[in-house]
Design a protein around this motif. Structure first.
Motif, PDB file in Angstrom:
ATOM      1  N   VAL A  50     -14.797  18.743 -66.851  1.00 42.51           N
ATOM      2  CA  VAL A  50     -14.980  18.621 -65.395  1.00 42.51           C
ATOM      3  C   VAL A  50     -14.230  19.740 -64.674  1.00 42.51           C
ATOM      4  CG1 VAL A  50     -14.506  17.153 -63.398  1.00 42.51           C
ATOM      5  CG2 VAL A  50     -15.502  16.162 -65.465  1.00 42.51           C
ATOM      6  N   GLN A  51     -13.028  20.069 -65.133  1.00 45.88           N
ATOM      7  CA  GLN A  51     -12.277  21.178 -64.534  1.00 45.88           C
ATOM      8  C   GLN A  51     -13.019  22.502 -64.738  1.00 45.88           C
ATOM      9  OE1 GLN A  51      -8.173  21.299 -65.824  1.00 45.88           O
ATOM     10  NE2 GLN A  51      -7.912  19.117 -65.450  1.00 45.88           N
ATOM     11  N   LEU A  52     -13.595  22.681 -65.922  1.00 48.63           N
ATOM     12  CA  LEU A  52     -14.355  23.891 -66.194  1.00 48.63           C
ATOM     13  C   LEU A  52     -15.582  23.967 -65.278  1.00 48.63           C
ATOM     14  CD1 LEU A  52     -14.929  26.437 -67.840  1.00 48.63           C
ATOM     15  CD2 LEU A  52     -16.087  24.962 -69.518  1.00 48.63           C
ATOM     16  N   ALA A  53     -16.298  22.859 -65.131  1.00 46.85           N
ATOM     17  CA  ALA A  53     -17.473  22.837 -64.251  1.00 46.85           C
ATOM     18  C   ALA A  53     -17.082  23.197 -62.826  1.00 46.85           C
ATOM     19  CB  ALA A  53     -18.138  21.462 -64.294  1.00 46.85           C
ATOM     20  N   SER A  54     -15.946  22.695 -62.387  1.00 49.23           N
ATOM     21  CA  SER A  54     -15.454  23.003 -61.048  1.00 49.23           C
ATOM     22  C   SER A  54     -15.178  24.502 -60.908  1.00 49.23           C
ATOM     23  CB  SER A  54     -14.189  22.196 -60.758  1.00 49.23           C
ATOM     24  OG  SER A  54     -13.645  22.549 -59.520  1.00 49.23           O
ATOM     25  N   ALA A  55     -14.550  25.076 -61.902  1.00 48.03           N
ATOM     26  CA  ALA A  55     -14.252  26.507 -61.865  1.00 48.03           C
ATOM     27  C   ALA A  55     -15.533  27.341 -61.911  1.00 48.03           C
ATOM     28  CB  ALA A  55     -13.341  26.881 -63.033  1.00 48.03           C
ATOM     29  N   LEU A  56     -16.502  26.912 -62.715  1.00 51.51           N
ATOM     30  CA  LEU A  56     -17.759  27.661 -62.812  1.00 51.51           C
ATOM     31  C   LEU A  56     -18.558  27.583 -61.518  1.00 51.51           C
ATOM     32  CD1 LEU A  56     -18.977  26.839 -66.441  1.00 51.51           C
ATOM     33  CD2 LEU A  56     -17.842  28.902 -65.609  1.00 51.51           C
ATOM     34  N   ASN A  57     -18.353  26.526 -60.756  1.00 45.40           N
ATOM     35  CA  ASN A  57     -19.056  26.371 -59.480  1.00 45.40           C
ATOM     36  C   ASN A  57     -18.795  27.535 -58.539  1.00 45.40           C
ATOM     37  OD1 ASN A  57     -20.810  24.285 -59.249  1.00 45.40           O
ATOM     38  ND2 ASN A  57     -19.484  23.003 -58.006  1.00 45.40           N
ATOM     39  N   ILE A  58     -17.614  28.135 -58.634  1.00 42.22           N
ATOM     40  CA  ILE A  58     -17.289  29.241 -57.743  1.00 42.22           C
ATOM     41  C   ILE A  58     -17.540  30.602 -58.391  1.00 42.22           C
ATOM     42  CG2 ILE A  58     -15.640  27.925 -56.370  1.00 42.22           C
ATOM     43  CD1 ILE A  58     -13.384  29.230 -57.976  1.00 42.22           C
ATOM     44  N   SER A  59     -18.028  30.599 -59.622  1.00 43.78           N
ATOM     45  CA  SER A  59     -18.308  31.834 -60.335  1.00 43.78           C
ATOM     46  C   SER A  59     -19.585  32.486 -59.811  1.00 43.78           C
ATOM     47  CB  SER A  59     -18.469  31.554 -61.835  1.00 43.78           C
ATOM     48  OG  SER A  59     -18.971  32.693 -62.497  1.00 43.78           O
ATOM     49  N   ARG A 100     -18.569  29.617 -77.120  1.00 43.66           N
ATOM     50  CA  ARG A 100     -17.119  29.817 -77.194  1.00 43.66           C
ATOM     51  C   ARG A 100     -16.413  28.532 -76.799  1.00 43.66           C
ATOM     52  NH1 ARG A 100     -15.834  33.588 -71.937  1.00 43.66           N
ATOM     53  NH2 ARG A 100     -17.659  32.995 -70.764  1.00 43.66           N
ATOM     54  N   ARG A 101     -15.140  28.525 -77.009  1.00 42.97           N
ATOM     55  CA  ARG A 101     -14.367  27.338 -76.642  1.00 42.97           C
ATOM     56  C   ARG A 101     -13.157  27.737 -75.840  1.00 42.97           C
ATOM     57  NH1 ARG A 101     -11.309  24.666 -81.616  1.00 42.97           N
ATOM     58  NH2 ARG A 101     -10.757  23.318 -79.902  1.00 42.97           N
ATOM     59  N   ILE A 102     -12.730  26.777 -75.047  1.00 44.01           N
ATOM     60  CA  ILE A 102     -11.477  26.964 -74.316  1.00 44.01           C
ATOM     61  C   ILE A 102     -10.440  26.098 -75.012  1.00 44.01           C
ATOM     62  CG2 ILE A 102     -12.520  27.566 -72.104  1.00 44.01           C
ATOM     63  CD1 ILE A 102     -12.011  24.646 -71.248  1.00 44.01           C
ATOM     64  N   HIS A 103      -9.262  26.644 -75.165  1.00 48.01           N
ATOM     65  CA  HIS A 103      -8.190  25.873 -75.807  1.00 48.01           C
ATOM     66  C   HIS A 103      -7.336  25.145 -74.786  1.00 48.01           C
ATOM     67  CE1 HIS A 103      -8.953  27.244 -79.878  1.00 48.01           C
ATOM     68  NE2 HIS A 103      -9.258  28.409 -79.350  1.00 48.01           N
ATOM     69  N   SER A 104      -7.299  25.695 -73.582  1.00 47.30           N
ATOM     70  CA  SER A 104      -6.514  25.086 -72.523  1.00 47.30           C
ATOM     71  C   SER A 104      -6.946  25.688 -71.194  1.00 47.30           C
ATOM     72  CB  SER A 104      -5.020  25.350 -72.748  1.00 47.30           C
ATOM     73  OG  SER A 104      -4.284  24.871 -71.650  1.00 47.30           O
ATOM     74  N   GLU A 132     -25.391  30.209 -72.678  1.00 48.34           N
ATOM     75  CA  GLU A 132     -24.028  30.151 -73.206  1.00 48.34           C
ATOM     76  C   GLU A 132     -23.572  28.701 -73.263  1.00 48.34           C
ATOM     77  OE1 GLU A 132     -19.569  31.886 -72.189  1.00 48.34           O
ATOM     78  OE2 GLU A 132     -21.329  32.804 -71.248  1.00 48.34           O
ATOM     79  N   VAL A 133     -22.804  28.380 -74.291  1.00 45.20           N
ATOM     80  CA  VAL A 133     -22.200  27.058 -74.427  1.00 45.20           C
ATOM     81  C   VAL A 133     -20.691  27.248 -74.466  1.00 45.20           C
ATOM     82  CG1 VAL A 133     -21.953  25.013 -75.889  1.00 45.20           C
ATOM     83  CG2 VAL A 133     -24.175  26.155 -75.718  1.00 45.20           C
ATOM     84  N   VAL A 134     -19.997  26.425 -73.684  1.00 46.19           N
ATOM     85  CA  VAL A 134     -18.539  26.461 -73.698  1.00 46.19           C
ATOM     86  C   VAL A 134     -18.050  25.088 -74.139  1.00 46.19           C
ATOM     87  CG1 VAL A 134     -16.434  26.823 -72.374  1.00 46.19           C
ATOM     88  CG2 VAL A 134     -18.488  28.147 -71.823  1.00 46.19           C
ATOM     89  N   VAL A 135     -17.246  25.079 -75.184  1.00 45.32           N
ATOM     90  CA  VAL A 135     -16.662  23.839 -75.697  1.00 45.32           C
ATOM     91  C   VAL A 135     -15.383  23.577 -74.915  1.00 45.32           C
ATOM     92  CG1 VAL A 135     -15.725  22.660 -77.709  1.00 45.32           C
ATOM     93  CG2 VAL A 135     -17.659  24.225 -77.974  1.00 45.32           C
ATOM     94  N   ALA A 136     -15.376  22.460 -74.198  1.00 46.51           N
ATOM     95  CA  ALA A 136     -14.237  22.097 -73.353  1.00 46.51           C
ATOM     96  C   ALA A 136     -13.529  20.879 -73.928  1.00 46.51           C
ATOM     97  CB  ALA A 136     -14.708  21.841 -71.924  1.00 46.51           C
ATOM     98  N   ILE A 137     -13.218  20.966 -75.210  1.00 45.64           N
ATOM     99  CA  ILE A 137     -12.461  19.913 -75.890  1.00 45.64           C
ATOM    100  C   ILE A 137     -11.295  20.619 -76.574  1.00 45.64           C
ATOM    101  CG2 ILE A 137     -12.555  17.997 -77.533  1.00 45.64           C
ATOM    102  CD1 ILE A 137     -15.615  18.056 -77.232  1.00 45.64           C
ATOM    103  N   PRO A 138     -10.207  20.838 -75.839  1.00 45.78           N
ATOM    104  CA  PRO A 138      -9.099  21.627 -76.376  1.00 45.78           C
ATOM    105  C   PRO A 138      -8.528  21.099 -77.689  1.00 45.78           C
ATOM    106  CG  PRO A 138      -8.802  21.279 -74.027  1.00 45.78           C
ATOM    107  CD  PRO A 138      -9.959  20.413 -74.461  1.00 45.78           C
ATOM    108  N   SER A 139      -8.601  19.792 -77.908  1.00 42.95           N
ATOM    109  CA  SER A 139      -7.981  19.211 -79.102  1.00 42.95           C
ATOM    110  C   SER A 139      -8.893  19.232 -80.333  1.00 42.95           C
ATOM    111  CB  SER A 139      -7.571  17.767 -78.819  1.00 42.95           C
ATOM    112  OG  SER A 139      -8.717  16.996 -78.491  1.00 42.95           O
TER     113      SER A 139
END
Length: 125
Positions: free
Chosen positions: A39-48, A119-123, A91-98
């Motif tokens: 959800v945080q990633l989606a919020s950030a992408l909204n302004i991209s 790609r994935r985000i770690h944090s 593009e697919v972004v994995v937003a499961i840091p753990s």
């Protein structure tokens, strides 16, 4: 009145096409993980200006079919290939840091086969 309706319809259609073209310049992104990081990633992408969130996938059956941050949770990892094709994902972004890397190997396979960046985000911090 008929002429005014034609003019209004013409300008409405033209506006819709222009708005669609704006989205064509953005890469269509699918987010894997509809939890807090997703959800945080989606919020950030909204302004991209370069990326457009299309939706989420999540393996939690309770989230599938729901909307999170205004985006649909379209299915789980076993629906990935279908969603990638149907939604024209770039593009697919994995937003499961753990998530351990070894657990994601099978997940990345359809992306690799279809030539879709994954790609994935770690944090997020």
């Amino acid at each position: 009145i008929f002429n005014e309706h034609i003019n209004f319809s013409y300008f409405t259609n033209k506006l819709e096409r222009n708005l669609e073209n704006l989205d064509d310049d953005k890469s269509r992104v699918l987010i894997y993980g509809a939890g807090s990081a997703g959800v945080q990633l989606a919020s950030a992408l909204n302004i991209s200006s370069k990326l457009q969130s299309v939706g989420f996938i999540d393996d939690n059956p309770g989230k599938i079919g729901r909307r999170m941050f205004g985006l649909d949770v379209m299915g789980g990892r076993f629906s990935l290939r279908r969603i990638l094709v149907e939604e024209r994902i770039e593009e697919v972004v994995v937003a499961i840091p753990s998530a351990p890397d070894e657990d994601l190997a099978d997940f990345f396979a359809p992306c690799d086969e279809l030539g879709i960046k994954c790609r994935r985000i770690h944090s997020l911090i």
